[in-house]
Design an enzyme around this catalytic site. Structure first.
Site: not given
Length: 446
Positions: A174, A249, A370
């Site tokens: 990720e 995450h 992000c």
């Protein structure tokens, strides 16, 4: 050589919408099928970039990917002219059209993992695009990500842009959302910190409600291909209970910068051993780790997930002081707001808190962290980035006008079936490549 951390934010694409595609991402699921405002989303992100650039931080921009992805829809069996493909998908499998239309590439923390030249065996900056194989709408991103990174960071004397790892659950990757770096100074060798949710070939705790998207094996493979020193690479497992609480995450529960780790007390499995390992490794690199651990009694995991306190940017000013960049939701949560007031008033390294309205991104589960990919560059490496991607007054004005010209101010789920949206998006992206001077970046231009 002097080096600086640059943040490359993703420019929100014209198809920004709320399709609820991300199981495990609480905000994404909660806002499924509501109407989005792509114009507001893009402007909110652009304003953050501009304000940070005005404060003296190195701020770049990464272009959106082409959406809807006709390539994906054709691969899935929809045929005919472009408008026919969209119409068939909308009628027969609207969930696949939604996946093909997602603007999720805006969250560039998932674009790649980046290791600066001070850490790598060959003295180049290394990029590994994330395969994002846990979600269809994101698994289609890595090829375009590699093309974009190879365009911006094109000089092989300074940069190495790898292929993504093979897209299999054992190598679920990720990107930088599960990676941070600690160092005395950006240009000196540092410690690279990889956080995973589960291991494919080792027994250990795993979440029960939501999937663990990052594997130990993927993190280790990235470290190996980047040529990182074993003694300067640390791996940690994220607590599976917080994954089940919506921390999909690690950047939803921790953020690090230079010598500082800002984290929640429930972030990691065997946290004290991790702190001790990081401390010893960083000490060997000439710095002392400063852990700011937020107690659960002050800010619960639920508070962290709803406010995105830890999905913040921790940035170093020239004088060494640090500033925390948070979404406005942090001021709307009483516990988080009280903690931030206490933090800024204390004697720690974080002296200031900057608050931004990123509501459109936040409703899809993406805060300040992000939206950005951190890339440490020395002077020669920065000079090798020749595209027009550094935010300044001129580029900001051009991008702001471009958004006004091309973006809709409302996009509901049913609007994804509108064939005009594809034409609008392609027209916008074609013009954007000229503004950013990145050449024929998109498939439709080739």
């Amino acid at each position: 050589m002097n080096a600086q951390e640059a943040n490359f934010d993703g420019l929100v694409g014209p198809t920004h919408n709320y399709a609820g595609l991300s199981f495990g991402n609480v905000a994404s699921l909660n806002n499924e099928k509501s109407a989005a405002n792509p114009k507001a989303a893009a402007k909110q992100g652009l304003r953050k970039m501009k304000q940070l650039a005005d404060l003296g931080f190195a701020q770049g921009v990464l272009p959106p990917q082409e959406r809807p992805s006709l390539r994906l829809l054709r691969e899935l069996g929809f045929s005919g002219k472009d408008a026919d493909v969209i119409a068939k998908a909308a009628k027969q499998a609207p969930e696949l059209l939604a996946a093909a239309s997602s603007a999720s590439a805006m969250w560039t923390a998932n674009a790649a993992t980046v290791s600066p030249s001070a850490d790598t065996s060959d003295g180049r900056v290394h990029f590994t695009p994330a395969n994002l194989c846990s979600k269809l709408h994101r698994a289609i991103e890595h090829e375009a990500t590699r093309r974009t990174l190879s365009t911006l960071f094109a000089d092989p004397a300074h940069f190495a842009v790898h292929e993504a790892l093979t897209g299999t659950p054992a190598l679920g990757d990720e990107g930088a959302a599960n990676h941070t770096r600690f160092c005395a100074e950006y240009g000196k060798p540092g410690i690279e910190f990889f956080v995973y949710g589960r291991a494919e070939y080792r027994r250990g705790p795993e979440p029960k409600r939501f999937p663990a998207r990052q594997t130990f094996e993927a993190s280790r493979a990235v470290a190996h291909r980047h040529g990182l020193a074993e003694e300067a690479t640390v791996y940690a497992q994220q607590d599976p209970d917080v994954i089940d609480a919506g921390v999909f995450h690690n950047d939803v529960i921790s953020v690090g910068n230079r010598d500082t780790l800002f984290t929640h007390e429930r972030a990691f499995v065997n946290k004290q051993a991790i702190y001790d390992t990081l401390t010893a490794a960083l000490d060997a690199r000439g710095a002392r780790l400063n852990v700011i651990e937020v107690p659960d009694a002050a800010v619960s995991v639920n508070d962290a997930v709803t406010s995105y306190l830890f999905n913040s940017q921790l940035l170093s000013r020239a004088d060494g002081s640090q500033v925390l960049v948070v979404p406005q939701e942090c001021r709307e949560n009483a516990n988080v707001a009280a903690y931030l007031d206490q933090l800024a008033a204390g004697n720690g390294p974080i002296h200031d808190v900057l608050v931004f309205d990123l509501r459109e991104s936040m409703k899809n589960g993406g805060g300040p962290a992000c939206l950005r990919l951190r890339v440490v560059l020395n002077e020669a490496e920065r000079a090798a980035v020749t595209s027009n991607v550094w935010i300044n007054d001129t580029l900001f004005a051009s991008l702001d006008a471009w958004i006004d010209k091309h973006y809709r101010d409302r996009l509901a789920p049913e609007d994804l079936a509108d064939p005009a949206l594809l034409d609008e998006s392609r027209t916008a992206l074609d013009e954007l490549t000229q503004i950013l001077r990145v050449g024929s970046l998109y498939d439709f231009q080739r």
